[in-house]
Design a protein around this motif. Sequence first.
Motif, PDB file in Angstrom:
ATOM      1  N   GLU A  84      -1.053  -6.181   0.661  1.00  0.00           N
ATOM      2  CA  GLU A  84      -1.801  -5.091   1.305  1.00  0.00           C
ATOM      3  C   GLU A  84      -0.864  -4.166   2.065  1.00  0.00           C
ATOM      4  N   LYS A 125       0.915  -1.776  -0.163  1.00  0.00           N
ATOM      5  CA  LYS A 125       0.042  -0.672  -0.591  1.00  0.00           C
ATOM      6  C   LYS A 125      -0.118   0.373   0.505  1.00  0.00           C
ATOM      7  N   ASP A 181       0.619   5.025   2.715  1.00  0.00           N
ATOM      8  CA  ASP A 181      -0.683   5.685   2.539  1.00  0.00           C
ATOM      9  C   ASP A 181      -0.933   6.574   3.760  1.00  0.00           C
ATOM     10  N   HIS A 225     -10.069   3.757   1.966  1.00  0.00           N
ATOM     11  CA  HIS A 225      -9.043   2.924   1.329  1.00  0.00           C
ATOM     12  C   HIS A 225      -9.618   2.139   0.160  1.00  0.00           C
ATOM     13  N   GLU A 283      -8.949   2.656  -4.147  1.00  0.00           N
ATOM     14  CA  GLU A 283      -8.537   1.611  -5.105  1.00  0.00           C
ATOM     15  C   GLU A 283      -9.407   1.713  -6.370  1.00  0.00           C
ATOM     16  N   THR A 314      -6.654   0.871  -9.298  1.00  0.00           N
ATOM     17  CA  THR A 314      -5.582  -0.067  -8.971  1.00  0.00           C
ATOM     18  C   THR A 314      -6.133  -1.454  -8.645  1.00  0.00           C
ATOM     19  N   ASN A 367      -4.667  -4.773 -10.162  1.00  0.00           N
ATOM     20  CA  ASN A 367      -4.268  -5.927  -9.346  1.00  0.00           C
ATOM     21  C   ASN A 367      -4.786  -7.217  -9.961  1.00  0.00           C
ATOM     22  N   TYR A 393      -0.536   3.386  -7.755  1.00  0.00           N
ATOM     23  CA  TYR A 393      -0.815   4.105  -6.508  1.00  0.00           C
ATOM     24  C   TYR A 393      -0.074   5.434  -6.565  1.00  0.00           C
ATOM     25  N   ASN A 403       5.698   0.913  -6.749  1.00  0.00           N
ATOM     26  CA  ASN A 403       4.576   0.396  -7.526  1.00  0.00           C
ATOM     27  C   ASN A 403       4.951  -0.904  -8.238  1.00  0.00           C
ATOM     28  N   ILE A 414       4.932  -3.934  -5.995  1.00  0.00           N
ATOM     29  CA  ILE A 414       3.607  -4.552  -5.817  1.00  0.00           C
ATOM     30  C   ILE A 414       3.298  -5.471  -7.003  1.00  0.00           C
TER      31      ILE A 414
END
Lengths: 252, 305
Positions: free
Chosen positions: A8, A11, A15, A78, A82, A87, A91, B86, B94, B97
């Motif tokens: 997290e 990510k 942001d 947020h 996603e 994304t 994931n 992202y 990226n 991740i």
Amino acid sequence: MLYLANIEFLKLRRDRSFWILTALFASSVTGANYMAAGLAANGPLAGVVDFSFPSAWKVVSFISSFLLVMPCLVIIMHACSEHVYRTHRQNVIDGLSRGQYVTAKLLLVAGLSLFSTLLVVVLAFALGLPGERPVSFAGFEHAGYFFVQATMYISLAFLVALVVKKSALAIGLFCFYAFVIENMLEKYLDKLHHVGQLLPLASSDHLLAPGRLMRIADMGTAWSPPALLLASVVWIGACLLACYYKYKKQDL
Amino acid sequence: MDVLTVERITKRYGAVTALEEVSLVVPEGVVYGILGPNGSGKTTLLGIVTDALKPSAGSYRFFDGARPGHEARKEMGVLLETPNFYPYLSARENLTIVARIKGRDPAGIREALRAVNLLERQHAPFKTYSLGMKQRLAIAAALLGDPRVVILDEPTNGLDPEGIAEIRELVRRVAGEGRTIILASHLLDEVEKVCSHVAILKRGRLLAAGDIRGVLSGAGDDGATGEIVTMEVAGGDPATLAAALGRLDGVLSTSVEGGAVTISCAAGRLAPGEVNRYCFENDIVLERLVAREKNLEVKFLELTK
């Protein structure tokens, strides 16, 4: 947990909208409390609101609770991003289980709630220390109530984001529920032995009585803090279970 | 060990059945092509086995069910439909991740980016990439950390001819390393060039599956077993030539394309020499006669028409 928290963080660290909104929330809470403290010192709130200990815990928690909608916007934007970038799907394809994905987001919910509470504690200290009375933790449970309230609001916001998936619509629906639907329901259900005060947001709001500024009808709190706390915890649990259930069942 | 076993998977969207009782087995170390026209259910099938979609019925397991689904997916590299990253993060961030999720060493990121020629732009945000660069980054993510299984859904989408050739070469190289590749595509040529096994889907139903030679030598429309061959014949007026060849015993079908006639016949039933003699006896002098083994395109059209 550390594994999910690390993902997290990777990510979120760049942001910009997440950090700007979070900073705006922190600034707004700080500004609102300092403004109220100024008005309490030598303004229309003098003698009405007391920022010295031990009431500082309750007053700062209460004032800050008006701005809890801001971290709700943070989590909605947020979580919906996603979905927009797909994304969350990637994931899972890359190896997160669906449960792990939701747990990672709930860590963020917990993180935002903790950050909000920490802010309240720091502000209570900052505004209470110059007061006439020495530091006291007599009303510190209000910071705990604020944490419960923040967790309730942000969890519900995350659930709405998970179901609706589009940020503008999710924000609109969340605000409509928080400020209109639940107020109407509470007013209606209060005729039935005040059960309206046990609704998801209302139960945590009443922990920090005298209620939200935006509440249409503040009818006072009929339930004891333990009862309201229990109701809040049950609702939070239900909200988290709904998040897991929804995400595990849906196509991504 | 079988890499993937799919058992009677069905996927419904309301009244629409996207997949109907599809079963197949992907052995380890093969390049498995999943073929089908647009809307045949290729991506839906891959979406289900990567847990992006939930099946309405049926089941699947990786590595004979030795590991839970998400743990098995960590050993796979997957590119499903469009590249999903992202936008505010760079290629390297990226992939960090992806590496973190898979539990891979981030040191492999540089090699993955180099393999798809993105090393120079590794620090640029993903949102600044062209479509081809995004696709290449998705392939880099799929190849990160040397996965045992690589699943690629239309991997050459958005790439220029040079990029397409590079991806084909990459697929061959990865397959040469003994890794299993599952490749969904509607480009028959692409599949035929790189795949050892194939499954053909149409409107959610599995029409054929297995070793590519076995699929190609399956029963023809006339019920005859054995391989079917085509011959491209040119000489004189194409319409006259087609009419004459249509009367030749053993010819199953004729079609005129450009200035040539393509005939199909059961393998071993008709030799090119016999066709040449037949035409000469019918006062047609051939300018070209090319015999071709039946290819995947012919079989595909035969199955899906």
